[in-house]
Design an enzyme around this catalytic site. Structure first.
Site, PDB file in Angstrom:
ATOM      1  N   HIS A 125      57.505   5.085  15.793  1.00  0.00           N
ATOM      2  CA  HIS A 125      57.793   6.107  14.616  1.00  0.00           C
ATOM      3  C   HIS A 125      58.051   7.569  16.436  1.00  0.00           C
ATOM      4  O   HIS A 125      59.007   7.708  15.753  1.00  0.00           O
ATOM      5  CB  HIS A 125      56.229   6.708  14.333  1.00  0.00           C
ATOM      6  CG  HIS A 125      56.797   7.604  13.802  1.00  0.00           C
ATOM      7  ND1 HIS A 125      56.568   7.862  12.312  1.00  0.00           N
ATOM      8  CD2 HIS A 125      57.041   9.180  14.197  1.00  0.00           C
ATOM      9  CE1 HIS A 125      57.123   9.615  11.861  1.00  0.00           C
ATOM     10  NE2 HIS A 125      57.229  10.176  12.836  1.00  0.00           N
ATOM     11  N   GLU A 126      57.513   7.489  17.265  1.00  0.00           N
ATOM     12  CA  GLU A 126      57.839   8.439  18.133  1.00  0.00           C
ATOM     13  C   GLU A 126      59.249   8.459  18.288  1.00  0.00           C
ATOM     14  O   GLU A 126      59.989   8.969  18.825  1.00  0.00           O
ATOM     15  CB  GLU A 126      56.558   9.052  19.750  1.00  0.00           C
ATOM     16  CG  GLU A 126      55.626   9.248  18.358  1.00  0.00           C
ATOM     17  CD  GLU A 126      55.110   9.975  17.326  1.00  0.00           C
ATOM     18  OE1 GLU A 126      54.334  10.136  16.453  1.00  0.00           O
ATOM     19  OE2 GLU A 126      56.183  10.933  17.768  1.00  0.00           O
ATOM     20  N   GLN A 133      60.748  17.047  18.283  1.00  0.00           N
ATOM     21  CA  GLN A 133      60.044  18.269  17.882  1.00  0.00           C
ATOM     22  C   GLN A 133      59.057  19.668  17.879  1.00  0.00           C
ATOM     23  O   GLN A 133      59.284  20.437  16.990  1.00  0.00           O
ATOM     24  CB  GLN A 133      58.142  17.214  16.424  1.00  0.00           C
ATOM     25  CG  GLN A 133      59.353  16.091  15.736  1.00  0.00           C
ATOM     26  CD  GLN A 133      57.969  14.629  15.618  1.00  0.00           C
ATOM     27  OE1 GLN A 133      57.123  14.833  16.358  1.00  0.00           O
ATOM     28  NE2 GLN A 133      57.792  15.204  14.729  1.00  0.00           N
ATOM     29  N   CYS A 155      55.154  12.656   8.708  1.00  0.00           N
ATOM     30  CA  CYS A 155      56.162  12.897   9.907  1.00  0.00           C
ATOM     31  C   CYS A 155      55.592  14.805   9.768  1.00  0.00           C
ATOM     32  O   CYS A 155      56.274  15.192   8.658  1.00  0.00           O
ATOM     33  CB  CYS A 155      57.171  13.266   9.931  1.00  0.00           C
ATOM     34  SG  CYS A 155      58.195  12.852  10.878  1.00  0.00           S
ATOM     35  N   LEU A 156      55.029  15.285  11.048  1.00  0.00           N
ATOM     36  CA  LEU A 156      54.830  16.335  11.200  1.00  0.00           C
ATOM     37  C   LEU A 156      56.507  17.472  10.494  1.00  0.00           C
ATOM     38  O   LEU A 156      56.304  18.592  10.654  1.00  0.00           O
ATOM     39  CB  LEU A 156      54.617  16.610  12.724  1.00  0.00           C
ATOM     40  CG  LEU A 156      53.394  16.337  12.325  1.00  0.00           C
ATOM     41  CD1 LEU A 156      52.659  17.440  14.005  1.00  0.00           C
ATOM     42  CD2 LEU A 156      51.993  16.597  11.434  1.00  0.00           C
ATOM     43  N   HIS A 201      61.756   9.031  16.956  1.00  0.00           N
ATOM     44  CA  HIS A 201      62.624  10.047  17.521  1.00  0.00           C
ATOM     45  C   HIS A 201      63.730  11.102  18.271  1.00  0.00           C
ATOM     46  O   HIS A 201      64.521  11.911  18.140  1.00  0.00           O
ATOM     47  CB  HIS A 201      60.773  10.982  17.569  1.00  0.00           C
ATOM     48  CG  HIS A 201      60.547  12.235  16.130  1.00  0.00           C
ATOM     49  ND1 HIS A 201      61.226  12.326  14.972  1.00  0.00           N
ATOM     50  CD2 HIS A 201      58.861  11.247  15.540  1.00  0.00           C
ATOM     51  CE1 HIS A 201      60.130  12.617  13.902  1.00  0.00           C
ATOM     52  NE2 HIS A 201      58.929  12.276  14.525  1.00  0.00           N
ATOM     53  N   GLY A 208      50.515  12.034  16.701  1.00  0.00           N
ATOM     54  CA  GLY A 208      51.630  11.151  17.390  1.00  0.00           C
ATOM     55  C   GLY A 208      52.830  12.614  17.229  1.00  0.00           C
ATOM     56  O   GLY A 208      52.870  13.437  16.698  1.00  0.00           O
TER      57      GLY A 208
HETATM   58  O1  LIG Z   1      55.786  13.460  12.828  1.00  0.00           O
HETATM   59  C1  LIG Z   1      55.133  13.149  14.161  1.00  0.00           C
HETATM   60  O2  LIG Z   1      56.063  12.679  14.968  1.00  0.00           O
HETATM   61  C2  LIG Z   1      53.106  12.386  13.970  1.00  0.00           C
HETATM   62  C3  LIG Z   1      53.615  11.578  13.095  1.00  0.00           C
HETATM   63  C4  LIG Z   1      53.210  10.650  13.764  1.00  0.00           C
HETATM   64  C5  LIG Z   1      52.229   9.223  12.530  1.00  0.00           C
HETATM   65  C6  LIG Z   1      51.257   8.794  13.256  1.00  0.00           C
HETATM   66  C7  LIG Z   1      51.043   7.614  12.180  1.00  0.00           C
HETATM   67  C8  LIG Z   1      51.637   7.302  11.011  1.00  0.00           C
HETATM   68  C9  LIG Z   1      53.323   8.117  11.402  1.00  0.00           C
HETATM   69  C10 LIG Z   1      53.529   8.173  12.055  1.00  0.00           C
HETATM   70  C11 LIG Z   1      51.861  11.815  12.496  1.00  0.00           C
HETATM   71  O3  LIG Z   1      50.337  12.232  13.305  1.00  0.00           O
HETATM   72  S1  LIG Z   1      51.526  12.531  10.663  1.00  0.00           S
HETATM   73  C12 LIG Z   1      49.980  12.846  10.587  1.00  0.00           C
HETATM   74  C13 LIG Z   1      48.994  11.391  11.168  1.00  0.00           C
HETATM   75  O4  LIG Z   1      49.743  10.557  11.161  1.00  0.00           O
HETATM   76  C14 LIG Z   1      47.352  11.400  10.578  1.00  0.00           C
HETATM   77  C15 LIG Z   1      47.116  13.394  11.345  1.00  0.00           C
HETATM   78  C16 LIG Z   1      45.929  13.505  11.114  1.00  0.00           C
HETATM   79  C17 LIG Z   1      44.950  11.905  11.445  1.00  0.00           C
HETATM   80  C18 LIG Z   1      45.303  11.475  11.203  1.00  0.00           C
HETATM   81  C19 LIG Z   1      46.938  10.543  10.883  1.00  0.00           C
HETATM   82 ZN   LIG Z   2      57.214  12.619  12.853  1.00  0.00          ZN
END
Ligand SMILES: O=C(O)C[C@@H](Cc1ccccc1)C(=O)SCC(=O)c1ccccc1
Ligand SMILES: [Zn+2]
Length: 171
Positions: free
Chosen positions: A135-136, A50, A93-94, A139, A45
């Site tokens: 989560h989004e 971001q 979180c990225l 943000h 996401g």
């Molecule tokens: O920081 C963001 O919003 C992105 C974040 C969103 C998120 C998804 C699910 C649970 C919590 C937060 C991410 O994508 S974190 C990376 C991640 O969850 C992932 C990356 C690659 C493959 C599978 C999952």
């Molecule tokens: Zn995030």
């Protein structure tokens, strides 16, 4: 294009994003850049803030398979119903790289939004999609998943990223 990610403790992450407004070429370009940046990270996401754009635009793709991508774009998403049942997910979180924490959220949500065709949509989400959309939307309101953790854990990670930012190096 892949755009640079905004990383904690950047105060832009605490802004409340503005309504996306009408679907223009600029919004379409923003969504395309968000998807490209999200796939590159990789993430499931991304919220526009971001990549430094304070607009209420979210992209999500929870398909695990690179060859069967299911990109979703949400303009001005709103949660209109949440289940009583909760679920704990070890979130990341990225914008807070290499830090994870257990967050409890409603297990299912109903979300109203506009798609890139400007059409009002309403979907019910469960599982990873439900967790991610919540989560989004956090943000978009300047809320980070660490805000749902204990004060002790939150202060620890804020201190760690503030120190790393001062030294000008990755966390
Ligand atoms: O920081 C963001 O919003 C992105 C974040 C969103 C998120 C998804 C699910 C649970 C919590 C937060 C991410 O994508 S974190 C990376 C991640 O969850 C992932 C990356 C690659 C493959 C599978 C999952
Ligand atoms: Zn995030």
């Amino acid at each position: 294009a892949v755009r640079p990610l905004v990383i904690l403790p950047d105060s832009r992450l605490r802004l409340r994003s503005e309504p996306a407004g009408p679907v223009t070429d600029e919004i379409r370009k923003l969504a395309a850049d968000m998807l490209e940046t999200m796939y590159d990270a990789p993430g499931v996401g991304l919220a526009a803030i971001q990549i430094g754009v304070p607009k209420r635009v979210v992209t999500i793709d929870t398909s695990k398979d690179e060859n069967a991508r299911e990109p979703r774009v949400f303009l001005d998403p709103e949660i209109v119903w949440s289940s009583e049942e909760k679920r704990v997910y070890d979130e990341g979180c990225l914008s807070i790289p290499e830090f994870y924490g257990e967050v409890e959220r409603p297990d299912r949500v109903r979300v109203r939004f506009r798609d890139l065709d400007g059409k009002e949509q309403e979907i019910e989400a469960d599982g990873l999609l439900a967790t991610c959309i919540q989560h989004e939307i956090d943000h978009l309101n300047g809320v980070l998943f660490i805000d749902h953790l204990s004060k002790l854990k939150r202060d620890r990670v804020v201190k760690k990223f503030a120190k790393a930012a001062k030294r000008g190096e990755a966390a």
